[in-house]
Design an enzyme around this catalytic site. Structure first.
Site, PDB file in Angstrom:
ATOM      1  N   GLU A 276      38.280   0.146  51.771  1.00  0.00           N
ATOM      2  CA  GLU A 276      37.967  -0.112  53.186  1.00  0.00           C
ATOM      3  C   GLU A 276      39.232  -0.381  53.988  1.00  0.00           C
ATOM      4  O   GLU A 276      39.404  -1.467  54.551  1.00  0.00           O
ATOM      5  CB  GLU A 276      37.034  -1.334  53.307  1.00  0.00           C
ATOM      6  CG  GLU A 276      35.717  -1.210  52.589  1.00  0.00           C
ATOM      7  CD  GLU A 276      34.912  -2.515  52.626  1.00  0.00           C
ATOM      8  OE1 GLU A 276      35.476  -3.577  52.951  1.00  0.00           O
ATOM      9  OE2 GLU A 276      33.718  -2.461  52.349  1.00  0.00           O
ATOM     10  N   TYR A 319      47.155 -15.196  66.000  1.00  0.00           N
ATOM     11  CA  TYR A 319      47.656 -15.314  64.618  1.00  0.00           C
ATOM     12  C   TYR A 319      49.138 -15.660  64.560  1.00  0.00           C
ATOM     13  O   TYR A 319      49.715 -15.634  63.480  1.00  0.00           O
ATOM     14  CB  TYR A 319      47.517 -13.986  63.864  1.00  0.00           C
ATOM     15  CG  TYR A 319      46.159 -13.368  63.805  1.00  0.00           C
ATOM     16  CD1 TYR A 319      45.119 -13.986  63.121  1.00  0.00           C
ATOM     17  CD2 TYR A 319      45.921 -12.122  64.379  1.00  0.00           C
ATOM     18  CE1 TYR A 319      43.873 -13.387  63.025  1.00  0.00           C
ATOM     19  CE2 TYR A 319      44.681 -11.513  64.287  1.00  0.00           C
ATOM     20  CZ  TYR A 319      43.665 -12.150  63.614  1.00  0.00           C
ATOM     21  OH  TYR A 319      42.443 -11.543  63.520  1.00  0.00           O
ATOM     22  N   CYS A 358      46.151 -16.826  82.998  1.00  0.00           N
ATOM     23  CA  CYS A 358      46.392 -18.228  83.345  1.00  0.00           C
ATOM     24  C   CYS A 358      46.219 -19.119  82.123  1.00  0.00           C
ATOM     25  O   CYS A 358      45.267 -19.898  82.036  1.00  0.00           O
ATOM     26  CB  CYS A 358      45.442 -18.648  84.456  1.00  0.00           C
ATOM     27  SG  CYS A 358      45.605 -17.585  85.881  1.00  0.00           S
TER      28      CYS A 358
HETATM   29  C1  PLP Z   1      38.471  -6.408  58.129  1.00  0.00           C
HETATM   30  C2  PLP Z   1      37.894  -5.847  56.922  1.00  0.00           C
HETATM   31  C3  PLP Z   1      38.497  -4.741  56.302  1.00  0.00           C
HETATM   32  C4  PLP Z   1      39.752  -4.083  56.792  1.00  0.00           C
HETATM   33  O1  PLP Z   1      40.876  -4.885  56.678  1.00  0.00           O
HETATM   34  P1  PLP Z   1      42.312  -4.213  56.955  1.00  0.00           P
HETATM   35  O2  PLP Z   1      43.272  -5.306  56.761  1.00  0.00           O
HETATM   36  O3  PLP Z   1      42.316  -3.722  58.343  1.00  0.00           O
HETATM   37  O4  PLP Z   1      42.487  -3.141  55.960  1.00  0.00           O
HETATM   38  C5  PLP Z   1      37.865  -4.216  55.196  1.00  0.00           C
HETATM   39  N1  PLP Z   1      36.736  -4.758  54.699  1.00  0.00           N
HETATM   40  C6  PLP Z   1      36.133  -5.825  55.268  1.00  0.00           C
HETATM   41  C7  PLP Z   1      34.873  -6.332  54.693  1.00  0.00           C
HETATM   42  C8  PLP Z   1      36.697  -6.409  56.385  1.00  0.00           C
HETATM   43  O5  PLP Z   1      36.108  -7.464  56.938  1.00  0.00           O
END
Ligand code: PLP
Length: 428
Positions: A276, A319, A358
């Site tokens: 992902e 962050y 602001c």
């Molecule tokens: C945010 C998220 C990602 C992606 O994270 P990256 O750092 O952008 O690769 C993948 N899986 C889940 C469940 C997330 O919440």
């Protein structure tokens, strides 16, 4: 690697000078390089080829339809964390079967939407969510494939707000509890627990947290097999880094080198792998352009007040994130050869790059060594493709910026700048 480079002292995206984009589209404006997105996606697929994973692009990193469509056409599935993102994925032409749905707080309506669309995989974060899922699936008389999000208790050494795989986070269940989870729910005929899901944090700049997490998870898979529960899908989540500074991050190949050997024989025996990635694909593929409105001295400090701020790019104030910032057309001695926190060039001055909002927390950079700036200078905020536009807000009634996708010397406005009418369109 990316396609934002200085040629003859002028910053270009691929073959298009960014000053041209700013002149035509105005500022603030997000600009993405098509070739960079494609290359990052391809490198990842290439690196992990031995595992033949389904690469599900994380929509939350940058959800523009054109970018989702581009990645979908390259073969990506989508990782969605809300009904809105599932809607985007489908609107971009990605089939629901290639989508995974994660998130700790799915509403009943979102679960129904996902089940009706026949989502590829639903990632489950708690017992209460599983029971709710079962109830909704039964009502709809449908079966769903679920993956339990486990939290392998590793420390990815990233920002507190993006650390998600330690024991005490709101995400997932720990390994002990995962075993009981399968004992309790592993035989449910309607909601089939077929997978495990991990997402340890972001960005993770070393491979060790992945190695530790995968090893712990494989041990869990073996334990579950002994208990009669077959895990056929392992979703490794995202979190691979991006270069906010020159060569800060590992390459896709480095992550793969550590992870692939742990999983290859499992894949040969039928385990399906999902990745992902979000940031590692789009972060360096996008920049934010902003114009200096005023330069102001207050006490010892110099402020460059710009037309983009925390409303446009939240990461610095949220962050404390570092984004390299530099003029698009600097005086010749100031053309940069790298992107780093401390640039050692004679003549740089410390400047706070701030926005129009602001709030004192409205900054893009604090005490940043920069060439002297003046009103009208065009600045580029690098590595802004991920969690840039997707976290932008209309705070102070600032319309959302435009987004532009560049290919070669051509540009496409993939989201027009919002108007004041857009600001009030939903109100009465
Ligand atoms: C945010 C998220 C990602 C992606 O994270 P990256 O750092 O952008 O690769 C993948 N899986 C889940 C469940 C997330 O919440």
């Amino acid at each position: 690697m990316d396609r934002f480079t200085y040629a003859d002292g002028k910053l270009a995206c691929e073959s298009l000078p960014l000053s041209k984009v700013a002149e035509q589209i105005g500022t603030p404006c997000y600009v993405y390089s098509r070739a960079t997105i494609e290359e990052h996606y391809r490198r990842l697929v290439e690196a992990f080829r031995p595992l033949d994973p389904l690469v599900c692009y994380s929509i939350k990193s940058c959800g523009n339809l054109s970018i989702c469509r581009l990645l979908g056409e390259l073969g990506a599935g989508m990782d969605v964390v809300s009904g809105g993102e599932l809607f985007r994925a489908l609107a971009a032409g990605v089939p629901a079967s290639k989508c995974v749905f994660a998130g700790v707080g799915k509403t009943d309506a979102e679960i129904e939407q996902a089940i009706k669309a026949d989502i590829g995989l639903l990632n489950i974060e708690s017992e209460a969510e599983f029971e709710n899922l079962g109830r909704i699936a039964q009502k709809l008389d449908k079966t769903v494939r679920g993956a339990l999000r486990v939290n392998p208790d590793v420390d990815p050494k990233t920002h507190l707000y993006t650390t998600t795989g330690k024991r005490e986070t709101k995400f997932g269940v720990d390994i002990e509890r995962a075993r009981n989870f399968f004992v309790e729910y592993g035989q449910d005929p309607q909601c089939r627990l077929t997978g495990l899901h991990l997402h340890i944090g972001s960005p993770v700049y070393t491979t060790q947290p992945y190695v530790d997490a995968v090893k712990k998870t494989l041990a869990l898979i073996d334990d579950l097999a002994l208990l009669g529960h077959k895990v056929s899908v392992l979703d490794l989540g995202g979190g691979f880094g991006a270069d906010y500074e020159s060569e800060q991050s590992l390459l896709a190949a480095d992550y793969a080198e550590a992870i692939v050997p742990l999983l290859q024989d499992r894949v040969a025996k039928g385990l399906k792998i999902i990745l992902e990635p979000g940031r590692t694909i789009v972060a360096n593929a996008g920049v934010l352009l902003t114009r200096v409105l005023y330069v102001k001295k207050s006490g010892d400090k110099t402020f460059a007040i710009c037309d983009a701020g925390m409303n446009t790019l939240l990461r610095p104030s949220h962050y404390n994130a570092f984004h390299f910032i530099w003029p698009c057309e600097p005086e010749p001695p100031f053309v940069p050869t790298k992107r780093a926190k401390s640039m050692d060039m004679p003549g740089l001055v410390p400047i706070d790059v701030v926005g129009p909002i602001c709030e004192s927390g409205d900054f893009l950079a604090v005490d940043r060594p920069l060439p002297p700036l003046k009103r009208g200078d065009l600045l580029c905020v690098f590595t802004a493709g991920a969690y840039g536009m997707s976290m932008a807000s209309r705070y102070n009634s600032q319309p959302l910026p435009a987004e532009v996708l560049v290919a070669g010397e051509k540009m496409d406005v993939i989201r027009r700048r919002e108007t004041y009418e857009d600001l009030v369109a939903h109100e009465r």
